[in-house]
Enzyme design. Sequence first.
Site, short mmCIF file in Angstrom:
data_model
loop_
_atom_site.label_atom_id
_atom_site.label_comp_id
_atom_site.label_asym_id
_atom_site.label_seq_id
_atom_site.Cartn_x
_atom_site.Cartn_y
_atom_site.Cartn_z
N LYS A 162 -2.72 11.25 -1.58
CA LYS A 162 -1.50 11.07 -2.35
C LYS A 162 -1.29 12.30 -3.24
O LYS A 162 -2.21 12.71 -3.98
CB LYS A 162 -1.59 9.81 -3.21
CG LYS A 162 -1.48 8.55 -2.37
CD LYS A 162 -0.13 8.46 -1.69
CE LYS A 162 0.12 7.09 -1.11
NZ LYS A 162 1.41 7.05 -0.39
N ASP A 191 0.87 12.91 1.20
CA ASP A 191 2.06 12.06 1.04
C ASP A 191 2.53 12.13 -0.42
O ASP A 191 1.80 11.73 -1.33
CB ASP A 191 1.70 10.61 1.40
CG ASP A 191 2.90 9.67 1.30
OD1 ASP A 191 4.01 10.13 0.97
OD2 ASP A 191 2.72 8.46 1.57
N GLU A 217 4.18 14.21 4.20
CA GLU A 217 5.02 13.00 4.22
C GLU A 217 5.82 12.89 2.92
O GLU A 217 5.23 13.01 1.83
CB GLU A 217 4.08 11.80 4.39
CG GLU A 217 4.75 10.43 4.37
CD GLU A 217 3.77 9.32 4.78
OE1 GLU A 217 2.90 9.55 5.66
OE2 GLU A 217 3.86 8.22 4.20
N ASP A 242 8.87 8.37 5.78
CA ASP A 242 8.29 7.04 5.55
C ASP A 242 9.35 6.17 4.88
O ASP A 242 10.21 5.59 5.57
CB ASP A 242 7.01 7.17 4.70
CG ASP A 242 6.43 5.82 4.28
OD1 ASP A 242 6.85 4.80 4.84
OD2 ASP A 242 5.56 5.79 3.38
N LYS A 266 5.71 1.17 9.98
CA LYS A 266 5.02 0.16 9.17
C LYS A 266 5.48 -1.22 9.62
O LYS A 266 6.65 -1.58 9.43
CB LYS A 266 5.34 0.38 7.68
CG LYS A 266 4.73 1.66 7.12
CD LYS A 266 4.96 1.79 5.62
CE LYS A 266 4.19 2.96 5.03
NZ LYS A 266 4.48 3.20 3.62
N GLN A 294 1.58 -0.31 4.20
CA GLN A 294 2.47 -0.73 3.11
C GLN A 294 1.64 -1.32 1.97
O GLN A 294 2.07 -2.20 1.27
CB GLN A 294 3.50 -1.73 3.65
CG GLN A 294 4.75 -1.86 2.79
CD GLN A 294 5.40 -0.53 2.52
OE1 GLN A 294 5.99 0.04 3.41
NE2 GLN A 294 5.28 -0.02 1.31
C1 MUC Z 1 2.78 5.18 1.60
O1 MUC Z 1 2.57 5.63 2.71
O2 MUC Z 1 3.66 5.70 0.94
C2 MUC Z 1 3.02 3.64 -1.14
C3 MUC Z 1 4.34 3.42 -1.36
C4 MUC Z 1 4.86 2.83 -0.21
O3 MUC Z 1 6.03 2.49 0.01
O4 MUC Z 1 3.89 2.67 0.70
C5 MUC Z 1 2.67 3.12 0.17
C6 MUC Z 1 1.96 4.03 1.08
MG MG Z 2 4.20 7.18 2.54
#
Ligand code: MUC
Ligand code: MG
Length: 367
Positions: A162, A191, A217, A242, A266, A294
């Site tokens: 992240k 991401d 991402e 995403d 997802k 998610q």
């Molecule tokens: C992700 O991939 O972003 C965090 C926020 C969301 O919407 O999903 C998670 C993981």
């Molecule tokens: Mg994401």
Amino acid sequence: MKITAVESIPFAIPYNKPLRFASGEVHTAEHVLVRVTTDDGVVGVAEAPPRPFTYGETQRGIVAIIETIFAPQVIGLSLLEREQVRGRLARTMGNPTAKSAIDMAIWDALGKTLDLPVTELLGGFTDRMRVSHMLGFDQPAAMVAEAEKITDTYGIRTFKVKVGRRPAQLDTAVVRALRERFGDTIELYVDGNRGWTASESARAMREMADLDLLFAEELNPADDVLSRRWLVGQLDVPFIADESAPTPADVTREVLGGSATAVSIKTARTGFTDSRRVHHLAEGLGLEVVMGNQIDGQIGTACAVAFGSAFELTSRRAGELSNFLDMSDDLLATPLQITGGELAVSDRPGLGIEIDEERLTRYRLDN
Ligand code: MUC
Ligand code: MG
């Protein structure tokens, strides 16, 4: 095969270790268990994770919309009429995880009725996926220590890091520390959950140019239309859409607009019925795909691995299937096991999972 009941049961299970990222944080899995019952006495299950920071849904909102609008719309339909279910749910805007949980619980019930695993009904490509673990915000040393623990304990060798903090140097230092610690024995991607601007993202990606990233991402918002296109056009790694592309139409718009070159599927937001549409679209457009997370519990993860294993394109890359490891407990009678960096899909009918009723009683919020 007629649907006679759709229940929505709110539950809460604390995380041992909160997950923090640019758009929010999660301390407790406040999800909704969805159960679909048929006139044959078959029960299908799935879970909806409310993510207000991504889709605007809340736990109470999911329970309310299922009770008041969605359940009456699908009761009386057959498990075979999944496109009818989809059409009726689509009359209501939004609510992607509530709709998806109903869709996946119906598929689970269908599999149990036919005595076949859902993954085989969907495609049956393989029986397992490599796992990618998501590392939430912390200091570089703590994130490296977390990755060491995950690698040693579960054999996982792909990490989604992240990013999206300011200053960006904190995040780039994490990615550098991970690469220095593990060398080329791990795969890494980042991401940003829309945390940076396009120029901050471009600078951070230049700083990480020697770190052999697989993907980037959602580094900046897709709503910054021209700057996002500018950013994506200069990267030499696929840029995953995403949260900017939760529907097949969004995927089309983002990709044709030059704002993304890969897609996260997802199941929590597109169920099985629409994840299949996104998969086919991605295949047709020639996009790379990652099975995303998610912030799913074990029920949601069983859904993701069932779908991801069903197709060649979705099982090619490691799937984000391990976030439940951060939870203190879960609802399954037999917990999912990640070994050797892989998660096997159940070969039992439906999703092949069973709810532990004692745990459900302990964690449900409506009794
Ligand atoms: C992700 O991939 O972003 C965090 C926020 C969301 O919407 O999903 C998670 C993981
Ligand atoms: Mg994401």
